[in-house]
Write a protein that holds these residues in place. Structure first.
Motif, short mmCIF file in Angstrom:
data_model
loop_
_atom_site.label_atom_id
_atom_site.label_comp_id
_atom_site.label_asym_id
_atom_site.label_seq_id
_atom_site.Cartn_x
_atom_site.Cartn_y
_atom_site.Cartn_z
N ALA A 291 0.83 -1.20 0.00
CA ALA A 291 0.00 0.00 0.00
C ALA A 291 0.86 1.25 0.00
CB ALA A 291 -0.93 0.00 1.21
N ALA B 221 -3.86 -1.28 -1.12
CA ALA B 221 -4.52 -1.40 0.18
C ALA B 221 -5.74 -2.31 0.09
CB ALA B 221 -4.92 -0.03 0.70
N ALA C 260 1.19 -3.69 9.50
CA ALA C 260 1.00 -2.61 8.53
C ALA C 260 1.34 -1.26 9.14
CB ALA C 260 -0.43 -2.63 8.01
#
Length: 631
Positions: free
Chosen positions: A382, A389, A418
């Protein structure tokens, strides 16, 4: 009175030193079984032999083999004919792939042209080129023929796989390595995006902000790397995520001010990531077992979830098909590892999409083994390109099939991973990182169906009003497509589902979201489709004839987009080349891309309407059992 002693055996026609060993002789009998079949063209004269197995379906005499019968001979002949056709189709597909890659590599090796931006003075290190300076007609024709051969290569490969072809994994690996090795030593072609990549890295490496500094004005445009950016991107700051900027800065550090060396570092990074994706997909395909086609391994919508838990359906039926592991690995080879279209767009084009799709694929593969590592990789993907994403969203959706406590634990570790990447990366790049990307979302590319609408509405309502409405409309279309596709794909067995259903469900959700995003996006370029091809390989890993329309539609879309944006740069074009390429891009490509999208939607609608879920708690009736009596 005749002599009862049997005559001595006849000596062989060939001396012993000229005869093949028995295993090799068997291989050259073209698919005839060594155990119970005679060579083709020679009818066995032995009596029928008995066996302890009954003949399926009651054909013939129970316990009697058809080894010496005419039907057995016909079956062997048909099998050999099918194997011969399969080999011919496979060899033809491989030949088309070689021609496609060779034409692309030769075009790049000719040097600066309408397809290849210049890289300055030659150096000892790659990328190498002949500085031949071909005209725009030559490079456009060569690349168009290369794309057409690539489309045919993938199509023939899919036909061969559907017919039972199983290429050697070792040979596929060698071919993929060879293709990447050739494509990373010639200059990138198809766009000038790689010059923007290295320019943003050069600016970031110097301590300046690539999200506010335009390459054309940085250091008064005299920098050897940033000053090479091509119009119209010379005045545009970066639109890529902070992780992409960090990777670009690392490449710029390796290049040390040399444009050619910096671009080569980028090419090596992209080539390695492409091979990493192929390796990850092949590893997932190797673990594919004989699952239960027609079942949803966690994450099905209503009507399909219960069937997935109860294992409805029979192995070898439906979309799953027989031999799922071999089919999955063969499709990885055809759709990714030696796909000349993807090799040309990602590796030869040196696009960062190859980096994002590589880490996203590995994240799905590591989901259950290490949720923290999977989260880190999703954050990297991402942070390279924002649309990836969607992979994180797909993973969260897949966790619905786990018990609540376990799902929360996995999701928590994934989100933590993340955050470990994205929070520091955005603190480093600043919260204005996506300002330029926000302005770019109003763009509508020529080859998308949205352009057909925009060209007709702009004169009526004005360009600003139309483009302001296109974004929300695209989101609504994306949601509708995702809902429709989720109902169709809920009943498909994915590669790796036999070992662990959660990564398979994540791949399913990834395919749903990627297809919806790609089909609904107002701005599309051929390398953007990389987000779709990796989950397509996993989703169709056990696919058979049911996947023909989906494969054909996705392949058509990629081929049309690749043709639409030839030769790659809108500079030094001959008038006839500009007329043909721009005419195809604006007048033909949008309709073909729309037809491909409608094909996908029709496929999803037809199959989801025809597939009726079983009632919850019901169990499939075994094959051959009598129907339940009517009440």
């Amino acid at each position: 009175m005749p002599d009862p002693t049997p005559p001595p055996p006849r000596p062989p026609f060939l001396p012993r030193f000229l005869r093949l060993p028995r295993p090799f002789a068997h291989r050259w009998r073209f698919g005839v079984s060594r155990a119970d079949e005679s060579p083709i063209g020679h009818q066995s004269t032995s009596e029928p032999t008995t066996t302890d197995q009954s003949v399926p379906g009651g054909a013939g005499l129970a316990g009697v083999s058809d080894r010496g019968t005419a039907s057995g001979t016909r079956r062997r002949v048909v099998g050999v004919a099918g194997g011969t056709r399969r080999r011919v189709v496979g060899v033809a597909g491989a030949g088309c792939a070689v021609v496609s890659l060779a034409l692309q590599a030769v075009t790049a090796a000719m040097g600066e042209s309408a397809a290849v931006p210049g890289l300055g003075p030659a150096t000892v290190l790659p990328p190498w080129d002949a500085a031949a300076g071909p005209d725009s007609v030559t490079v456009t024709v060569l690349l168009a023929v290369a794309v057409l051969f690539g489309i045919v290569a993938v199509a023939l490969g899919l036909v061969a796989v559907a017919s039972g072809a199983r290429p050697s994994p070792r040979l596929v690996a060698v071919a993929g390595l060879a293709a990447v090795a050739v494509l990373v030593v010639v200059p990138p072609l198809g766009s000038a995006d790689h010059l923007s990549y290295v320019a943003y890295g050069r600016i970031a490496l110097a301590g300046d902000d690539p999200y506010t500094e335009a390459p054309g004005t940085w250091r008064d445009g005299r920098d050897p790397v940033a000053g090479a950016v091509q119009p119209p991107w010379r005045e545009e700051p970066s639109v890529y995520g902070p992780v992409a900027t960090a990777a670009q800065a690392a490449v710029a550090a390796v290049g040390d001010g040399s444009l050619r060396r910096t671009v080569w570092g980028l090419q090596l990074l992209v080539g390695v990531c492409f091979l990493l994706t192929a390796f990850a997909l092949d590893r997932i395909a190797r673990t594919t077992g004989p699952g239960t086609p027609g079942a949803d391994e966690g994450g099905a919508d209503e009507g399909g979830a219960e069937e997935g838990r109860t294992g409805g359906g029979r192995a070898g039926q439906g979309d799953g098909g027989p031999d799922p592991s071999g089919t999955a690995r063969a499709r990885v080879a055809v759709l990714w590892t030696v796909n000349p279209l993807l090799l040309g767009q990602l590796v030869l084009g040196a696009h960062l999409d190859a980096v994002a799709v590589a880490v996203a694929t590995v994240a799905v593969a590591l989901l259950r083994r290490s949720p923290l590592a999977a989260g880190v990789l999703v954050g990297v993907a991402a942070g390279v390109k924002a649309p990836y994403a969607l992979v994180g969203l797909a993973i969260c959706w897949a966790l619905r099939g786990l018990p609540r406590r376990e799902a929360l634990a996995v999701a928590g570790r994934g989100l933590a991973g993340a955050a470990l990447v994205l929070v520091p990366a955005h603190l480093w790049s600043g919260w204005h990182t996506y300002d330029q990307a926000g302005r770019a979302r109003r763009f509508v590319s020529f080859a998308t169906p949205w352009r057909l609408l925009v060209d007709r509405l702009d004169p009526v309502f004005g360009a600003d009003a139309v483009r302001s409405a296109i974004g929300p409309a695209a989101v609504l279309v994306m949601v509708g497509i995702a809902v429709l596709l989720s109902r169709r794909l809920a009943r498909v067995t994915f590669a790796g589902s036999a070992r662990d259903p959660v990564p398979a469900a994540a791949a399913r959700a990834w395919l749903v979201l990627a297809l919806a995003w790609v089909l609904a996006a107002p701005y599309a370029l051929p390398w953007y489709d990389a987000i779709l091809w990796a989950p397509l390989v996993l989703a169709a890993g056990t696919g058979t004839a049911g996947w023909v329309l989906l494969d054909a539609a996705v392949l058509t879309r990629l081929g049309v987009l690749a043709l639409a944006y030839l030769p790659g740069r809108v500079v030094s074009l001959a008038p006839e080349v500009e007329a043909v390429t721009l005419g195809f891009r604006r007048e033909v490509a949008p309709w073909l891309v729309l037809a491909a999208a409608l094909t996908v939607l029709g496929w999803a609608r037809q199959r989801s309407r025809g597939a009726r879920p079983q009632p919850r708690g019901s169990r499939p009736r075994p094959q051959g059992s009598p129907p339940s009596p009517a009440r």
